[in-house]
Design an enzyme around this catalytic site. Structure first.
Site, PDB file in Angstrom:
ATOM      1  N   LYS A  56     -11.440  -0.191  -1.143  1.00 55.80           N
ATOM      2  CA  LYS A  56     -11.506   1.260  -1.257  1.00 55.80           C
ATOM      3  C   LYS A  56     -10.881   1.641  -2.590  1.00 55.80           C
ATOM      4  O   LYS A  56     -10.061   0.913  -3.135  1.00 55.80           O
ATOM      5  CB  LYS A  56     -10.804   1.944  -0.086  1.00 55.80           C
ATOM      6  CG  LYS A  56      -9.428   1.447   0.296  1.00 55.80           C
ATOM      7  CD  LYS A  56      -8.949   2.144   1.558  1.00 55.80           C
ATOM      8  CE  LYS A  56      -7.621   1.595   2.061  1.00 55.80           C
ATOM      9  NZ  LYS A  56      -7.794   0.356   2.842  1.00 55.80           N
TER      10      LYS A  56
ATOM     11  N   ASP B  71      -5.532   2.721  -3.692  1.00 53.44           N
ATOM     12  CA  ASP B  71      -6.837   2.567  -3.041  1.00 53.44           C
ATOM     13  C   ASP B  71      -7.151   3.753  -2.135  1.00 53.44           C
ATOM     14  O   ASP B  71      -8.306   3.946  -1.752  1.00 53.44           O
ATOM     15  CB  ASP B  71      -6.940   1.247  -2.277  1.00 53.44           C
ATOM     16  CG  ASP B  71      -5.915   1.095  -1.164  1.00 53.44           C
ATOM     17  OD1 ASP B  71      -5.001   1.933  -1.049  1.00 53.44           O
ATOM     18  OD2 ASP B  71      -6.019   0.104  -0.402  1.00 53.44           O
ATOM     19  N   ARG B  72      -6.155   4.559  -1.789  1.00 55.56           N
ATOM     20  CA  ARG B  72      -6.392   5.722  -0.939  1.00 55.56           C
ATOM     21  C   ARG B  72      -6.429   7.006  -1.758  1.00 55.56           C
ATOM     22  O   ARG B  72      -5.973   7.052  -2.892  1.00 55.56           O
ATOM     23  CB  ARG B  72      -5.304   5.832   0.128  1.00 55.56           C
ATOM     24  CG  ARG B  72      -5.242   4.617   1.035  1.00 55.56           C
ATOM     25  CD  ARG B  72      -4.279   4.826   2.179  1.00 55.56           C
ATOM     26  NE  ARG B  72      -4.144   3.602   2.974  1.00 55.56           N
ATOM     27  CZ  ARG B  72      -3.793   3.554   4.236  1.00 55.56           C
ATOM     28  NH1 ARG B  72      -3.519   4.679   4.880  1.00 55.56           N
ATOM     29  NH2 ARG B  72      -3.692   2.410   4.872  1.00 55.56           N
TER      30      ARG B  72
ATOM     31  N   ASP C 297      -0.730   1.762  -4.047  1.00 61.74           N
ATOM     32  CA  ASP C 297      -1.590   0.812  -4.755  1.00 61.74           C
ATOM     33  C   ASP C 297      -2.915   1.431  -5.174  1.00 61.74           C
ATOM     34  O   ASP C 297      -3.810   0.728  -5.646  1.00 61.74           O
ATOM     35  CB  ASP C 297      -1.823  -0.437  -3.919  1.00 61.74           C
ATOM     36  CG  ASP C 297      -2.646  -0.182  -2.661  1.00 61.74           C
ATOM     37  OD1 ASP C 297      -2.569   0.945  -2.126  1.00 61.74           O
ATOM     38  OD2 ASP C 297      -3.344  -1.095  -2.193  1.00 61.74           O
TER      39      ASP C 297
ATOM     40  N   SER D 185       0.808  -1.211   0.000  1.00 58.04           N
ATOM     41  CA  SER D 185       0.000   0.000   0.000  1.00 58.04           C
ATOM     42  C   SER D 185       0.846   1.268   0.000  1.00 58.04           C
ATOM     43  O   SER D 185       1.637   1.497  -0.907  1.00 58.04           O
ATOM     44  CB  SER D 185      -0.960  -0.027   1.196  1.00 58.04           C
ATOM     45  OG  SER D 185      -1.888   1.032   1.129  1.00 58.04           O
ATOM     46  N   HIS D 186       0.702   2.076   1.040  1.00 63.51           N
ATOM     47  CA  HIS D 186       1.382   3.369   1.118  1.00 63.51           C
ATOM     48  C   HIS D 186       2.802   3.259   1.662  1.00 63.51           C
ATOM     49  O   HIS D 186       3.521   4.250   1.711  1.00 63.51           O
ATOM     50  CB  HIS D 186       0.579   4.310   2.015  1.00 63.51           C
ATOM     51  CG  HIS D 186       0.328   3.738   3.376  1.00 63.51           C
ATOM     52  ND1 HIS D 186      -0.554   2.693   3.583  1.00 63.51           N
ATOM     53  CD2 HIS D 186       0.838   4.027   4.598  1.00 63.51           C
ATOM     54  CE1 HIS D 186      -0.562   2.378   4.869  1.00 63.51           C
ATOM     55  NE2 HIS D 186       0.267   3.174   5.496  1.00 63.51           N
TER      56      HIS D 186
ATOM     57  N   SER E  57      -8.442   6.920   7.241  1.00 63.39           N
ATOM     58  CA  SER E  57      -7.096   6.762   6.693  1.00 63.39           C
ATOM     59  C   SER E  57      -7.088   6.959   5.185  1.00 63.39           C
ATOM     60  O   SER E  57      -6.398   6.242   4.460  1.00 63.39           O
ATOM     61  CB  SER E  57      -6.539   5.383   7.059  1.00 63.39           C
ATOM     62  OG  SER E  57      -7.437   4.359   6.706  1.00 63.39           O
TER      63      SER E  57
ATOM     64  N   ASP F  16      -2.202   6.738  -3.240  1.00 64.10           N
ATOM     65  CA  ASP F  16      -1.060   6.067  -2.612  1.00 64.10           C
ATOM     66  C   ASP F  16      -0.482   5.027  -3.560  1.00 64.10           C
ATOM     67  O   ASP F  16      -0.846   4.951  -4.732  1.00 64.10           O
ATOM     68  CB  ASP F  16      -1.472   5.439  -1.274  1.00 64.10           C
ATOM     69  CG  ASP F  16      -2.448   4.286  -1.430  1.00 64.10           C
ATOM     70  OD1 ASP F  16      -3.182   4.263  -2.435  1.00 64.10           O
ATOM     71  OD2 ASP F  16      -2.491   3.409  -0.551  1.00 64.10           O
TER      72      ASP F  16
END
Length: 613
Positions: A439, A333-334, A331, A146-147, A428, A329
């Site tokens: 997300k 998703d954010r 990947d 992720s991030h 988040s 981010d």
């Protein structure tokens, strides 16, 4: 091994023949191994330092443990279709080839891989749910941390998403973890050739196994075009008084940003920032220091371009600042949403989208359900109450939203209430809906662009800004001042000791008066899933005061080393109250009280948070 396909049933793409690849050695090798400690998946899979994953059998053990867990659950792995891709970080391409070889050894007949091994996390969910006839794969491995930073000295991650496109539920991840503690062997086809994943095409290996490489953006973009009114957004973007920028932070979102914003919506190429995926997300010498995390601390280039500082306050006179800005981010998703010299907190963003959902075609019939993670502010609750929408408060982790989305679906939870169309989010920087089971950073950006398009239909009138939309929302619903302090890399034993002390304090805190506030409730949050009846305990300390203020403590499961303590602070102000304060200043008294209650500085040796958002 899968049986050889007859010529009449071998796959084709757009009328073109599949590329035949020789496979002289098709024997499955059973390799001996021993358990490796610490392979328990967190809320978003297994994350460790890259060099840990590169150790002998580390990846292999986890992948085999997953296949074994799936088979024990009756999942049709043999003869099935599997998705394998990731966010493009260092070692992804190597891991993909390993997983393909192991998948074939475990009987998988077809493997789908995004071009260059890339699939954003929401796109992976879309692929599982919609590619081909829909719901074709039994699931997929997503290679992402992720991030978290990428690189040989940074982080790597892997998680499994099930046939509904959502993260593996706890009952499956527990089986996976149990398997890692007793594993004795794994299966692999050593002779299976490495697949060229640099360009789309179908590879038919030995006449038995299909590995299809496809454009990573196609399925996700096609789905998003069904959710939003692209023509209305295109009209907004074409306005002479509207400008925007989008920062992909050198993560996987780059190709999606170009495809959606430039190719589909007509935005200029100049709106794209850091749109080339890099294995280290730009590295330590980049402005974000390789930390592809869309917040005020790490998305420094975007924050400066949007005319704010790291606390979201206005800098300068706003001349030349774009009207809209966003970031993703690693990947994708954010998301982070900004207006001209204006930061929108994730909790507010979720509530504002919910309040304006009717302008999004996917929600035209009205929302039937919404949810937030427990630490997320109560701003969504206020919208749900006014609009009479069922709302749920769940533990942190997108998988908890999945059951609510699938409730009433004949494939998963027949006879249960249906809550879709559904909207949900986390503080988040994660927001999304039931179009996928993750997300979705691009979804959140398009939701805001749709709201802006709806508010700005008359081009003869001045542009209604992100700031104006936010302030109008506060005047209607009030403002939930909100802030999060992250203490990263804390010694795990110290973090656990602090949490255990807080659990023991909960009973005695109730009714106490502190700094002019009275504690209403103090609990170790537990979630009883209304859909599958499962219980998730120890999900964070939730301290609520009689005036609606909150202090929440939680240990994060997204780090790769040590522990991250997250401290959440919230203070509610009614619509006629002071709505123009700084969230960081308003919650400072709560922060000081939280440190006193937890004794965090003494127990951890930390006198300041690593990140404040």
């Amino acid at each position: 091994m899968p049986e050889e396909l007859p010529a009449s049933k071998r796959p084709r793409t757009n009328g073109d023949s599949a590329k035949a690849i020789e496979w002289p050695e098709d024997a499955v090798t059973t390799e001996p191994t021993t358990p490796i400690d610490g392979q328990k998946p967190g809320t978003s899979g297994l994350r460790k330092k890259t060099k840990v994953f590169m150790q002998k059998n580390y990846l292999n053990n986890f992948v085999q443990a997953t296949f074994d867990a799936l088979k024990s659950d009756g999942v049709t792995v043999e003869g099935g279709t599997l998705v394998v891709s990731g966010d493009g970080r260092y070692w992804n391409k190597v891991a993909i080839q390993v997983i393909i070889k192991m998948a074939v050894a475990n009987g998988v007949k077809t493997v789908w891989v995004g071009q260059d091994g890339l699939l954003s996390t929401p796109a992976a969910s879309a692929v599982i749910r919609t590619r081909g006839a829909g719901f074709v794969p039994f699931g997929g491995f997503i290679l992402s941390a992720s991030h978290n930073p990428g690189g040989i000295d940074e982080d790597f991650g892997i998680k499994f998403n099930c046939e509904n496109g959502g993260p593996a539920p706890e009952k499956l991840t527990e089986k996976m973890f149990d398997n890692t503690k007793s594993i004795k062997e794994y299966k692999i086809c050593k002779g299976f050739p490495d697949i060229d994943i640099s360009s789309p095409g179908i590879n038919l290996v030995g006449g038995k196994v299909t590995v299809e490489v496809f454009d990573c953006t196609d399925d996700h973009v096609a789905l998003l075009k069904k959710v939003f009114d692209f023509e209305a957004i295109k009209t907004l973007i074409a306005r002479k008084d509207f400008s925007m920028v989008y920062d992909s932070m050198n993560g996987v979102q780059g190709p999606y940003a170009r495809r959606v914003l430039v190719d589909e919506l007509g935005a200029p190429e100049s709106c794209l920032m850091n749109a080339v995926p890099k294995e280290d997300f730009g590295g330590k010498d980049s402005p974000s220091h390789g930390h592809a995390d869309p917040n005020l601390t790490y998305a420094v280039e975007l924050v400066a371009k949007m005319g704010t500082n790291k606390t979201g306050e206005k800098v300068g006179d706003g001349a030349g600042v774009p009207d809209f800005g966003a970031a993703a981010d690693g990947d994708a998703d954010r998301n982070m949403i900004l207006g001209k010299q204006w930061f929108v907190s994730p909790s507010d963003s979720l509530a504002i989208i919910a309040a304006n959902a009717a302008c999004i075609p996917f929600f035209e019939g009205g929302l039937k359900g919404c949810a937030r993670s427990m630490p997320t502010s109560g701003a969504l609750d206020l919208v749900a109450k006014k609009k009479n929408i069922p709302i749920f408060v769940v533990p942190t982790g997108w998988k908890f939203f999945g059951n609510l989305m699938d409730s009433g679906d004949e494939r998963y939870f027949p006879g249960k209430p249906t809550y879709t169309p559904f909207l949900c989010g986390e503080e988040s920087f994660g927001t999304g809906s039931n179009h996928v089971r993750e997300k979705d950073g691009m979804w959140a950006v398009l939701a805001w662009l749709q709201i802006l398009a709806d508010r700005n239909k008359d081009e003869s009138k001045p542009l209604v800004s992100v700031e104006e939309i936010t302030k109008a929302h506060w005047k209607e619903f009030g403002r939930n001042y909100y802030c999060r302090y992250d203490y990263e890399g804390v010694d795990a034993s110290q973090a656990n000791e602090m949490m255990e002390r807080l659990k023991a304090k909960c009973a005695e805190l109730k009714g106490q008066e502190m700094k002019g506030m009275k504690v209403d409730t103090a609990v170790n949050f537990e979630y009883n899933d209304p859909v599958d009846g499962s219980t998730s305990s120890n999900q964070g300390i939730n301290i609520i005061f009689t005036d609606g203020s909150r202090i929440v403590f939680r240990l994060s499961g997204t780090g790769s080393a040590g522990a991250t303590i997250r401290l959440y602070l919230e203070k509610y102000e009614k619509p006629l109250g002071n709505l123009d304060g700084s969230q960081f200043d308003v919650v400072k008294p709560l922060a000081q009280l939280a440190l006193e209650i937890s004794d965090l500085p003494r127990l951890t040796g930390r006198d300041a948070p690593t990140v404040i958002t």
